[in-house]
Scaffold this motif. Structure first.
Motif, PDB file in Angstrom:
ATOM      1  N   VAL A 144      46.060  42.168  31.903  1.00 31.69           N
ATOM      2  CA  VAL A 144      45.154  42.604  32.990  1.00 31.69           C
ATOM      3  C   VAL A 144      46.082  43.063  34.155  1.00 31.69           C
ATOM      4  O   VAL A 144      45.566  44.016  34.810  1.00 31.69           O
ATOM      5  N   GLY A 145      46.978  42.222  34.679  1.00 37.54           N
ATOM      6  CA  GLY A 145      47.844  42.715  35.717  1.00 37.54           C
ATOM      7  C   GLY A 145      48.601  43.929  35.541  1.00 37.54           C
ATOM      8  O   GLY A 145      48.590  44.790  36.559  1.00 37.54           O
ATOM      9  N   ALA A 146      48.739  44.247  34.179  1.00 37.53           N
ATOM     10  CA  ALA A 146      49.333  45.928  34.062  1.00 37.53           C
ATOM     11  C   ALA A 146      48.071  46.960  34.058  1.00 37.53           C
ATOM     12  O   ALA A 146      48.517  48.021  34.074  1.00 37.53           O
ATOM     13  N   ALA A 147      46.908  46.599  33.998  1.00 35.61           N
ATOM     14  CA  ALA A 147      45.716  47.429  33.793  1.00 35.61           C
ATOM     15  C   ALA A 147      45.039  47.674  35.030  1.00 35.61           C
ATOM     16  O   ALA A 147      44.340  48.568  35.068  1.00 35.61           O
ATOM     17  N   VAL A 148      45.042  46.893  35.964  1.00 36.43           N
ATOM     18  CA  VAL A 148      44.185  46.877  37.376  1.00 36.43           C
ATOM     19  C   VAL A 148      45.182  47.418  38.411  1.00 36.43           C
ATOM     20  O   VAL A 148      46.469  47.175  38.476  1.00 36.43           O
ATOM     21  N   ALA A 149      44.471  47.727  39.374  1.00 34.58           N
ATOM     22  CA  ALA A 149      45.230  48.252  40.793  1.00 34.58           C
ATOM     23  C   ALA A 149      45.713  47.075  41.472  1.00 34.58           C
ATOM     24  O   ALA A 149      45.213  45.997  41.342  1.00 34.58           O
ATOM     25  N   PRO A 150      46.987  47.254  42.075  1.00 40.39           N
ATOM     26  CA  PRO A 150      47.371  46.268  42.699  1.00 40.39           C
ATOM     27  C   PRO A 150      46.857  45.350  43.625  1.00 40.39           C
ATOM     28  O   PRO A 150      46.865  44.027  43.482  1.00 40.39           O
ATOM     29  N   GLU A 151      45.763  46.016  44.285  1.00 38.75           N
ATOM     30  CA  GLU A 151      44.845  45.371  45.285  1.00 38.75           C
ATOM     31  C   GLU A 151      43.737  44.416  44.518  1.00 38.75           C
ATOM     32  O   GLU A 151      43.263  43.675  45.303  1.00 38.75           O
ATOM     33  N   SER A 152      43.665  44.599  43.149  1.00 36.93           N
ATOM     34  CA  SER A 152      42.854  43.911  42.426  1.00 36.93           C
ATOM     35  C   SER A 152      43.105  42.526  41.507  1.00 36.93           C
ATOM     36  O   SER A 152      42.448  41.949  41.044  1.00 36.93           O
ATOM     37  N   LYS A 153      44.524  42.577  41.646  1.00 37.18           N
ATOM     38  CA  LYS A 153      45.297  41.627  40.699  1.00 37.18           C
ATOM     39  C   LYS A 153      44.829  40.201  41.095  1.00 37.18           C
ATOM     40  O   LYS A 153      44.622  39.439  40.150  1.00 37.18           O
ATOM     41  N   ALA A 154      44.607  39.965  42.246  1.00 36.25           N
ATOM     42  CA  ALA A 154      44.481  38.642  42.852  1.00 36.25           C
ATOM     43  C   ALA A 154      42.835  38.327  42.320  1.00 36.25           C
ATOM     44  O   ALA A 154      42.791  37.064  41.853  1.00 36.25           O
ATOM     45  N   LEU A 155      42.081  39.016  42.613  1.00 39.09           N
ATOM     46  CA  LEU A 155      40.695  38.587  42.030  1.00 39.09           C
ATOM     47  C   LEU A 155      40.794  38.450  40.417  1.00 39.09           C
ATOM     48  O   LEU A 155      40.137  37.602  39.774  1.00 39.09           O
ATOM     49  N   TYR A 156      41.320  39.297  39.798  1.00 38.85           N
ATOM     50  CA  TYR A 156      41.367  39.498  38.251  1.00 38.85           C
ATOM     51  C   TYR A 156      42.092  38.003  37.691  1.00 38.85           C
ATOM     52  O   TYR A 156      41.714  37.547  36.769  1.00 38.85           O
ATOM     53  N   ARG A 157      42.992  37.859  38.345  1.00 38.55           N
ATOM     54  CA  ARG A 157      43.937  36.328  38.199  1.00 38.55           C
ATOM     55  C   ARG A 157      42.908  35.317  38.096  1.00 38.55           C
ATOM     56  O   ARG A 157      42.943  34.325  37.489  1.00 38.55           O
ATOM     57  N   ILE A 158      41.920  35.238  39.308  1.00 44.45           N
ATOM     58  CA  ILE A 158      41.338  34.055  39.583  1.00 44.45           C
ATOM     59  C   ILE A 158      40.191  33.950  38.287  1.00 44.45           C
ATOM     60  O   ILE A 158      39.980  32.926  37.606  1.00 44.45           O
ATOM     61  N   LEU A 159      39.642  35.395  37.878  1.00 47.45           N
ATOM     62  CA  LEU A 159      38.678  35.378  36.755  1.00 47.45           C
ATOM     63  C   LEU A 159      39.251  34.974  35.475  1.00 47.45           C
ATOM     64  O   LEU A 159      38.664  34.148  34.703  1.00 47.45           O
ATOM     65  N   VAL A 160      40.416  35.510  34.887  1.00 45.91           N
ATOM     66  CA  VAL A 160      41.078  35.223  33.978  1.00 45.91           C
ATOM     67  C   VAL A 160      41.150  33.345  33.934  1.00 45.91           C
ATOM     68  O   VAL A 160      41.237  32.659  32.982  1.00 45.91           O
ATOM     69  N   GLY A 161      41.503  32.987  35.146  1.00 44.58           N
ATOM     70  CA  GLY A 161      41.828  31.540  35.181  1.00 44.58           C
ATOM     71  C   GLY A 161      40.742  30.868  35.037  1.00 44.58           C
ATOM     72  O   GLY A 161      40.611  29.603  34.424  1.00 44.58           O
ATOM     73  N   LEU A 162      39.519  31.035  35.596  1.00 47.38           N
ATOM     74  CA  LEU A 162      38.189  30.622  35.289  1.00 47.38           C
ATOM     75  C   LEU A 162      37.890  30.615  33.820  1.00 47.38           C
ATOM     76  O   LEU A 162      37.052  29.759  33.340  1.00 47.38           O
ATOM     77  N   LEU A 163      38.368  31.730  33.112  1.00 49.19           N
ATOM     78  CA  LEU A 163      38.123  31.705  31.566  1.00 49.19           C
ATOM     79  C   LEU A 163      38.726  30.374  30.712  1.00 49.19           C
ATOM     80  O   LEU A 163      38.293  29.882  30.001  1.00 49.19           O
ATOM     81  N   PHE A 164      40.172  30.198  31.255  1.00 50.01           N
ATOM     82  CA  PHE A 164      41.049  29.143  30.305  1.00 50.01           C
ATOM     83  C   PHE A 164      41.093  27.928  31.218  1.00 50.01           C
ATOM     84  O   PHE A 164      41.121  26.674  30.272  1.00 50.01           O
ATOM     85  N   TYR A 165      41.062  27.967  32.500  1.00 47.14           N
ATOM     86  CA  TYR A 165      41.445  26.610  33.121  1.00 47.14           C
ATOM     87  C   TYR A 165      40.378  25.390  32.963  1.00 47.14           C
ATOM     88  O   TYR A 165      40.926  24.279  32.704  1.00 47.14           O
ATOM     89  N   PRO A 166      39.131  25.664  32.888  1.00 50.51           N
ATOM     90  CA  PRO A 166      38.111  24.635  32.297  1.00 50.51           C
ATOM     91  C   PRO A 166      38.659  24.074  30.952  1.00 50.51           C
ATOM     92  O   PRO A 166      38.270  22.999  30.682  1.00 50.51           O
ATOM     93  N   LEU A 167      38.905  24.860  30.160  1.00 50.67           N
ATOM     94  CA  LEU A 167      39.079  24.340  28.944  1.00 50.67           C
ATOM     95  C   LEU A 167      40.325  23.377  28.574  1.00 50.67           C
ATOM     96  O   LEU A 167      39.840  22.508  28.236  1.00 50.67           O
TER      97      LEU A 167
END
Length: 218
Positions: free
Chosen positions: A39-62
């Protein structure tokens, strides 16, 4: 609630149960790191933090839900299979993900004002995940109950949380800045960082168990 004793006991548990914790959580942490990398390689640098949080919400609770269940089972002398813990964690995922999102939003809002409100909220909301997983509270009820439980115990909890969080934040910041050219090395470092973050879950679980046995304080 002596911070040094809490950290010592948490480290003893973490180190002595390291293989079991790795089998339970590390595969999901590696998958999370792989997805973060893509995801970090596919999105714009300014959007990386948001997508990082979203990916975290997918796996972190599990993996965090499974780890909390593991900690509770081991504290009661039980040794459940990893697949059973993950199955329960999967059923809890919708409410846990909602709680994690609310928790993250509250802390980010607090940190956007000044750093101290964010740290204050991080401590006050520290028990919410355990209340949801172990006591079956709803996300909002868990957040409210965490505020109540931490009243009167803020400073020892702050020392414990910062004693673990600051080194991990520094490591995470270094990894974000270094960005190894080798994708495999970057994946390994991110996975290691994610795994080490689990120690904070063990520390807060120890605090939660101690607080549950203590009377409320103003």
């Amino acid at each position: 609630m002596n911070p040094l004793h809490v950290l010592r006991d948490a480290w003893f548990f973490f180190s002595h149960n390291l293989p079991a914790i790795a089998r339970l959580c590390l595969p999901l942490i590696v998958l999370e790191a792989v997805l973060q990398q893509h995801v970090g390689a596919a999105v714009a640098p300014e959007s990386k933090a948001l997508y990082r949080i979203l990916v975290g919400l997918l796996f972190y609770p599990l993996y965090t839900g499974a780890l909390i269940l593991f900690l509770d089972a081991r504290s009661n002398g039980q040794s459940p299979a990893a697949r059973d813990l993950l199955a329960v964690s999967l059923r809890l995922w919708p409410t846990f993900a909602l709680l994690a999102g609310l928790n993250t939003l509250a802390i980010l809002l607090g940190a956007s004002l000044f750093v101290l409100p964010g740290v204050w909220l991080m401590v006050k909301l520290a028990f919410a995940e355990y209340l949801l997983v172990l006591r079956g509270l709803s996300p909002l009820k868990a957040l409210h109950e965490s505020f109540e439980m931490t009243s009167g115990y803020f400073w020892p909890m702050l020392l414990c949380v910062l004693g673990v969080a600051l080194p991990l934040w520094m490591l995470d910041g270094w990894l974000q800045q270094s960005r190894p050219d080798d994708d495999l090395t970057g994946l390994a470092l991110s996975s290691l960082n994610g795994f080490l973050q689990l120690f904070s879950t063990v520390v807060v679980f120890r605090l939660f168990m101690l607080r549950s046995a203590l009377p409320a304080r103003e």
